[in-house]
Design an enzyme around this catalytic site. Structure first.
Site, short mmCIF file in Angstrom:
data_model
loop_
_atom_site.label_atom_id
_atom_site.label_comp_id
_atom_site.label_asym_id
_atom_site.label_seq_id
_atom_site.Cartn_x
_atom_site.Cartn_y
_atom_site.Cartn_z
N GLU A 158 36.94 115.62 9.52
CA GLU A 158 36.20 114.54 10.96
C GLU A 158 36.92 114.81 12.43
O GLU A 158 36.00 115.00 13.60
CB GLU A 158 35.88 112.80 10.68
CG GLU A 158 35.17 112.13 9.52
CD GLU A 158 36.66 112.51 8.19
OE1 GLU A 158 37.52 113.92 7.72
OE2 GLU A 158 36.36 111.35 7.23
N CYS A 192 41.22 108.59 10.22
CA CYS A 192 39.54 108.32 11.15
C CYS A 192 38.28 107.15 11.49
O CYS A 192 37.93 108.05 12.70
CB CYS A 192 38.33 109.98 10.27
SG CYS A 192 39.73 111.30 10.19
N1 THU Z 1 41.01 113.54 5.03
C1 THU Z 1 40.19 114.06 5.65
O1 THU Z 1 39.46 115.60 5.84
N2 THU Z 1 39.08 113.05 6.03
C2 THU Z 1 39.33 111.59 5.46
O2 THU Z 1 38.66 111.32 5.65
C3 THU Z 1 39.96 111.65 4.40
C4 THU Z 1 41.17 112.48 3.99
C5 THU Z 1 41.41 115.29 3.93
C6 THU Z 1 43.18 114.90 4.60
C7 THU Z 1 44.11 115.68 3.36
O3 THU Z 1 43.57 117.44 3.74
C8 THU Z 1 43.57 115.54 2.13
O4 THU Z 1 42.03 115.14 2.09
C9 THU Z 1 44.31 114.58 1.62
O5 THU Z 1 44.29 113.29 2.03
#
Ligand code: THU
Length: 234
Positions: A158, A192
């Site tokens: 995000e 986020c």
């Molecule tokens: N992650 C995201 O990209 N967006 C989120 O809202 C949740 C978590 C990613 C971060 C990390 O690379 C992986 O998911 C595990 O936390």
């Protein structure tokens, strides 16, 4: 060409200290990043992190980091991580920046695009790819999660999409769509949500879940009773 154009895109309502960085990839492509602050100060995205994550999300590897001065946040971490050369300059290659905004084709399928985009995520630690599409009036920006050797320097899908849009000078958004294939549900993390609450306060967040279902939420509902304070007035 001076740094002014890119610095003007920085979102720095609290410090007023704009920061910008341009990354040149090993293939000679250029990506800009700017500092994006948050009312919760530690969630601020430094310009170098933004530029490097954007470069990586495009399937490119940082080779040179162009900066206005050498004491930018996280500069040495990212330079060491990719053995990238630091180039301190007053004449950055702003005219060479890639245009990362996308236009939806007439037969655009949001979930299909999110699904394909998952392949661009870099997830050596989690093996948990996430994709995001951030829509604005003329199109959208894409984001995937990027992980590096230091867990805490990685960045969510995000926020990569937001970093691209803001570096491109876009600060007004429509919807944000998010997808994971592996999660039981697709749902933005707490960090986020805090960033979304500030940059997309009353916007629709579309969550495409792994079972093919979709839920839509108002961003304000994803972070009720969120951190705010007049004392941190912009
Ligand atoms: N992650 C995201 O990209 N967006 C989120 O809202 C949740 C978590 C990613 C971060 C990390 O690379 C992986 O998911 C595990 O936390």
């Amino acid at each position: 060409m001076s740094w002014k154009l890119l610095l003007n895109h920085a979102y720095v309502p609290y410090s007023k200290q704009a920061e910008a960085c341009i990354v040149e990839s090993t293939n000679g492509l250029f990506y800009g990043g700017v500092r994006i602050e948050n009312i919760s100060y530690p969630l601020t995205i430094p310009a170098v992190q933004a530029a490097c994550a954007i470069c990586l999300s495009e399937g490119e590897v940082p080779a040179k980091l162009y900066v206005p001065h050498s004491n930018l946040d996280q500069l040495h971490f990212w330079s060491n991580e990719f053995d990238a050369q630091i180039v301190e300059t007053n004449t950055p290659p702003i005219d060479k920046l890639e245009d990362l905004s996308c236009k939806p084709a007439s037969n655009f399928d949001e979930l299909e695009r999110l699904e394909t985009l998952l392949d661009a995520a870099i997830t050596p630690n989690s093996d948990f790819p996430v994709s995001a599409l951030l829509f604005f009036k003329d199109g959208y920006f894409e984001g995937v999660n990027i992980e590096v050797s230091e867990w805490s320097e990685g960045i969510c899908a995000e926020r990569v999409a937001l970093a691209k849009a803001i570096a491109a000078g876009i600060q007004k958004f429509d919807t944000l769509a998010v997808h994971t294939r592996k999660g039981e549900v697709s749902s933005p993390c707490g960090a986020c949500r805090q960033v979304i609450a500030e940059l997309l306060p009353y916007h629709t967040i579309k969550l495409h879940h792994s079972d093919g279902t979709l839920s839509e939420h108002l961003s304000v509902d994803l972070l009720p009773f969120s951190f705010k304070s007049e004392a941190l007035n912009k």
